[in-house]
Design an enzyme around this catalytic site. Structure first.
Site, PDB file in Angstrom:
ATOM      1  N   LYS A 190     -81.005  38.133 -13.426  1.00 29.38           N
ATOM      2  CA  LYS A 190     -82.106  39.087 -13.578  1.00 29.38           C
ATOM      3  C   LYS A 190     -81.837  40.116 -14.685  1.00 29.38           C
ATOM      4  O   LYS A 190     -82.663  40.304 -15.585  1.00 29.38           O
ATOM      5  CB  LYS A 190     -82.370  39.821 -12.245  1.00 29.38           C
ATOM      6  CG  LYS A 190     -82.692  38.873 -11.094  1.00 29.38           C
ATOM      7  CD  LYS A 190     -82.867  39.605  -9.778  1.00 29.38           C
ATOM      8  CE  LYS A 190     -81.626  40.314  -9.267  1.00 29.38           C
ATOM      9  NZ  LYS A 190     -80.487  39.439  -8.933  1.00 29.38           N
ATOM     10  N   SER A 211     -84.448  42.145  -4.232  1.00 25.59           N
ATOM     11  CA  SER A 211     -85.646  42.202  -3.367  1.00 25.59           C
ATOM     12  C   SER A 211     -85.740  40.980  -2.446  1.00 25.59           C
ATOM     13  O   SER A 211     -86.609  40.127  -2.623  1.00 25.59           O
ATOM     14  CB  SER A 211     -86.926  42.403  -4.180  1.00 25.59           C
ATOM     15  OG  SER A 211     -87.008  41.628  -5.347  1.00 25.59           O
TER      16      SER A 211
HETATM   17  N1  LIG Z   1     -80.356  31.338 -18.371  1.00 26.03           N
HETATM   18  C1  LIG Z   1     -79.679  32.388 -17.988  1.00 26.03           C
HETATM   19  N2  LIG Z   1     -80.326  33.557 -17.732  1.00 26.03           N
HETATM   20  C2  LIG Z   1     -79.658  34.651 -17.299  1.00 26.03           C
HETATM   21  N3  LIG Z   1     -78.327  34.695 -17.117  1.00 26.03           N
HETATM   22  C3  LIG Z   1     -77.626  33.569 -17.358  1.00 26.03           C
HETATM   23  C4  LIG Z   1     -78.258  32.374 -17.786  1.00 26.03           C
HETATM   24  N4  LIG Z   1     -77.328  31.421 -17.942  1.00 26.03           N
HETATM   25  C5  LIG Z   1     -76.161  31.983 -17.631  1.00 26.03           C
HETATM   26  N5  LIG Z   1     -76.307  33.280 -17.279  1.00 26.03           N
HETATM   27  C6  LIG Z   1     -75.198  34.178 -16.883  1.00 26.03           C
HETATM   28  O1  LIG Z   1     -75.352  34.493 -15.500  1.00 26.03           O
HETATM   29  C7  LIG Z   1     -74.908  35.822 -15.235  1.00 26.03           C
HETATM   30  C8  LIG Z   1     -76.045  36.599 -14.598  1.00 26.03           C
HETATM   31  O2  LIG Z   1     -75.639  37.897 -14.283  1.00 26.03           O
HETATM   32  P1  LIG Z   1     -76.640  39.105 -14.088  1.00 26.03           P
HETATM   33  O3  LIG Z   1     -75.821  40.349 -13.999  1.00 26.03           O
HETATM   34  O4  LIG Z   1     -77.719  39.043 -15.091  1.00 26.03           O
HETATM   35  O5  LIG Z   1     -77.260  38.748 -12.657  1.00 26.03           O
HETATM   36  P2  LIG Z   1     -78.219  39.623 -11.726  1.00 26.03           P
HETATM   37  O6  LIG Z   1     -79.234  38.683 -11.214  1.00 26.03           O
HETATM   38  O7  LIG Z   1     -78.690  40.832 -12.463  1.00 26.03           O
HETATM   39  O8  LIG Z   1     -77.257  40.047 -10.534  1.00 26.03           O
HETATM   40  P3  LIG Z   1     -77.295  41.378  -9.608  1.00 26.03           P
HETATM   41  O9  LIG Z   1     -78.398  41.189  -8.615  1.00 26.03           O
HETATM   42  O10 LIG Z   1     -75.957  41.386  -8.945  1.00 26.03           O
HETATM   43  O11 LIG Z   1     -77.500  42.572 -10.487  1.00 26.03           O
HETATM   44  C9  LIG Z   1     -74.473  36.405 -16.576  1.00 26.03           C
HETATM   45  O12 LIG Z   1     -73.083  36.270 -16.674  1.00 26.03           O
HETATM   46  C10 LIG Z   1     -75.206  35.523 -17.589  1.00 26.03           C
HETATM   47  O13 LIG Z   1     -74.536  35.440 -18.815  1.00 26.03           O
HETATM   48 MG   LIG Z   2     -78.428  42.875 -12.155  1.00 30.09          MG
END
Ligand SMILES: Nc1ncnc2c1ncn2[C@@H]1O[C@H](COP(=O)(O)OP(=O)(O)OP(=O)(O)O)[C@@H](O)[C@H]1O
Ligand SMILES: [Mg+2]
Length: 191
Positions: A30, A99
């Site tokens: 995200k 969420s």
């Molecule tokens: N297509 C993609 N889109 C987004 N992130 C990706 C993708 N492919 C690999 N990743 C990797 O997946 C990880 C996602 O981490 P991120 O912090 O964005 O997750 P998050 O959903 O925000 O988690 P949280 O809810 O804990 O904040 C990163 O290390 C990112 O580089």
């Molecule tokens: Mg995040």
């Protein structure tokens, strides 16, 4: 130009704001995607963008809240309100919030307005999210050091009919951002 004419023309030029509500497991992508999208909306489309990231908002507006169901719902309610006031003023709000509860996302849609709300399921398997573990949270949860970890010791209710689904295991963040923008265009959102 008279002031009336000016205000009318500036009104008609105001771009429509809306909210991209990203839901998904921790580590699904995200925040990463939100950053890529913000940059594109600003530089390519000249839009005003605000990222409402759950983690950031927990440090300020929601610092009194924990991870119980009640607190997660309240957190989502506050974020919905912020998204609503931004979206109605032409801003693209990108919400990056686990969420986990359907009811919270449904209320968000009602608060923000269904014509300004796009539910985007940021989809990755728990196994993949755990392998990524960008914040080391899954490792801690497995050791029992973190309680209420979504997907491990807390529920995640996936969207039943999201407006857009982004499978982040299938491509890079850049590719995912392209799919998401295409999805917005298909839904009729003007960028
Ligand atoms: N297509 C993609 N889109 C987004 N992130 C990706 C993708 N492919 C690999 N990743 C990797 O997946 C990880 C996602 O981490 P991120 O912090 O964005 O997750 P998050 O959903 O925000 O988690 P949280 O809810 O804990 O904040 C990163 O290390 C990112 O580089
Ligand atoms: Mg995040």
């Amino acid at each position: 130009m008279t002031s009336v004419a000016m205000s009318q023309s500036s009104k008609s030029q105001k771009p429509k704001g809306f909210t991209i509500w990203m839901t998904g497991l921790s580590g699904s992508g995200k925040s990463t995607l939100a950053g890529v999208l913000k940059e594109k909306f600003e530089t390519r489309y000249g839009r005003f963008v605000e990222i409402l990231d759950g983690d950031e908002i927990r440090k300020g507006l929601s610092r009194d809240l924990g991870l119980s169901r009640e607190d997660r719902e309240e957190h989502a309610r506050r974020v919905s309100y912020l998204a609503k006031v931004l979206s109605r003023n032409g801003v693209i709000s990108i919400v990056a919030l686990i969420s986990p509860y359907r009811v919270s996302r449904e209320s968000a849609k009602e608060t923000i307005g269904s014509d300004k709300f796009v539910e985007v399921y940021i989809k990755a398997s728990l196994a993949k999210c755990e392998e990524r573990d960008p914040k080391g949270l899954y490792a801690k949860a497995r050791k029992g050091e973190i309680k209420n970890m979504t997907g491990i010791s807390d529920p995640y209710e996936p969207p039943e009919s999201p407006d857009i689904t982004i499978e982040t295991e299938l491509g890079s963040p850049e590719e995912s951002a392209k799919v998401l923008i295409q999805g917005l265009e298909n839904l009729g959102f003007e960028l």
